[in-house]
Design a protein around this motif. Structure first.
Motif, PDB file in Angstrom:
ATOM      1  N   MET A  29       0.796  -1.218   0.160  1.00  0.00           N
ATOM      2  CA  MET A  29      -0.169   0.084   0.038  1.00  0.00           C
ATOM      3  C   MET A  29       0.914   1.239  -0.067  1.00  0.00           C
ATOM      4  O   MET A  29       0.523   2.416  -0.569  1.00  0.00           O
ATOM      5  CB  MET A  29      -0.876  -0.303   1.011  1.00  0.00           C
ATOM      6  N   ILE A  30       1.926   1.345   0.849  1.00  0.00           N
ATOM      7  CA  ILE A  30       2.778   2.442   0.916  1.00  0.00           C
ATOM      8  C   ILE A  30       3.671   2.678  -0.433  1.00  0.00           C
ATOM      9  O   ILE A  30       3.632   3.614  -0.987  1.00  0.00           O
ATOM     10  CB  ILE A  30       3.874   2.464   2.187  1.00  0.00           C
ATOM     11  N   ILE A  35       4.874   5.651  -5.188  1.00  0.00           N
ATOM     12  CA  ILE A  35       5.024   5.714  -6.527  1.00  0.00           C
ATOM     13  C   ILE A  35       4.057   6.443  -7.464  1.00  0.00           C
ATOM     14  O   ILE A  35       4.495   7.290  -8.424  1.00  0.00           O
ATOM     15  CB  ILE A  35       5.254   4.185  -7.290  1.00  0.00           C
ATOM     16  N   MET A  36       2.787   6.397  -7.176  1.00  0.00           N
ATOM     17  CA  MET A  36       1.756   7.030  -7.750  1.00  0.00           C
ATOM     18  C   MET A  36       1.926   8.625  -7.536  1.00  0.00           C
ATOM     19  O   MET A  36       1.731   9.624  -8.398  1.00  0.00           O
ATOM     20  CB  MET A  36       0.234   6.545  -7.534  1.00  0.00           C
ATOM     21  N   ILE A  56      -5.172   6.124  -6.120  1.00  0.00           N
ATOM     22  CA  ILE A  56      -4.350   5.663  -4.860  1.00  0.00           C
ATOM     23  C   ILE A  56      -5.698   5.187  -3.987  1.00  0.00           C
ATOM     24  O   ILE A  56      -5.579   3.978  -3.241  1.00  0.00           O
ATOM     25  CB  ILE A  56      -3.620   6.727  -4.215  1.00  0.00           C
ATOM     26  N   LEU A  57      -6.698   5.855  -3.570  1.00  0.00           N
ATOM     27  CA  LEU A  57      -7.679   5.387  -2.548  1.00  0.00           C
ATOM     28  C   LEU A  57      -8.061   4.085  -3.191  1.00  0.00           C
ATOM     29  O   LEU A  57      -8.523   3.250  -2.446  1.00  0.00           O
ATOM     30  CB  LEU A  57      -8.841   6.395  -2.564  1.00  0.00           C
ATOM     31  N   LEU A  83      -1.747  -6.389  -9.606  1.00  0.00           N
ATOM     32  CA  LEU A  83      -2.505  -5.071 -10.041  1.00  0.00           C
ATOM     33  C   LEU A  83      -1.477  -3.758  -9.789  1.00  0.00           C
ATOM     34  O   LEU A  83      -1.436  -3.032 -10.811  1.00  0.00           O
ATOM     35  CB  LEU A  83      -3.640  -4.894  -9.120  1.00  0.00           C
ATOM     36  N   GLU A  84      -0.602  -4.078  -9.005  1.00  0.00           N
ATOM     37  CA  GLU A  84       0.075  -2.634  -8.803  1.00  0.00           C
ATOM     38  C   GLU A  84       1.050  -3.036  -9.994  1.00  0.00           C
ATOM     39  O   GLU A  84       1.692  -1.773 -10.543  1.00  0.00           O
ATOM     40  CB  GLU A  84       0.934  -3.024  -7.495  1.00  0.00           C
TER      41      GLU A  84
END
Length: 173
Positions: A29-30, A35-36, A56-57, A83-84
């Motif tokens: 998550m971090i 990165i985004m 991000i959310l 997915l990331e």
């Protein structure tokens, strides 16, 4: 700093033979958010900030749903990691597309963003299959497991080396 703290905590769990996969869920998550936010700055003149915040959310909500209901905290989070990877590979390719369409000549080897983007592209492209199939391929054998994670460690070294080069180029500019 937060990633370093998570790494130390994860290593200490591993040393005491405790499952450290819940830390990976948080790390994912971090990592994705950071990165985004980097790409939000890179594409500030092309894509509105609200789209990055929404992405991000949505990703964070997906990670939490995955951790609580789908793959649970103590299993490798293959769905969010996959997915990331897909999102970051796509974003990296979009960056390459944008620099090829620029009418202004730039010395690409002096571009900090180019080096960092290339690090993300290589790492996430190389790790994509590992993330997608890890819960299925890693239990096959200890030897195979070690080879796969050595490959991952190599890709991580490449990523951090390219980030270092990018930050070094940024400092020189």
């Amino acid at each position: 700093m937060l990633i370093a703290i998570l790494a130390v905590y994860s290593a200490s769990l591993w040393i005491f033979s405790k499952n450290n996969l819940p830390v990976l869920h948080i790390y994912t998550m971090i990592e994705f958010s950071t990165i985004m936010l980097f790409y939000q700055i890179v594409f500030k003149n092309v894509i509105d900030k609200v789209w990055f915040i929404a992405l991000i959310l949505a990703f964070l909500v997906f990670c939490l749903i995955n951790a609580f209901y789908i793959q649970k905290w103590h299993i490798f989070n293959t769905y969010p990691r996959t997915l990331e990877s897909i999102i970051i590979i796509s974003t990296s390719l979009f960056y390459y597309y944008k620099i090829t369409k620029q009418t202004l000549y730039i010395q690409i080897e002096k571009s900090a963003t180019f080096w960092i983007n290339t690090g993300f592209f290589i790492y996430f492209s190389g790790s994509f299959l590992l993330f997608m199939l890890s819960n299925y391929i890693l239990p096959l054998s200890l030897k195979f497991n070690m080879i796969v994670w050595q490959l991952h460690a190599f890709l991580s070294c490449v990523l951090y080396s390219l980030i270092f080069i990018g930050l070094w180029q940024r400092r020189k500019a």
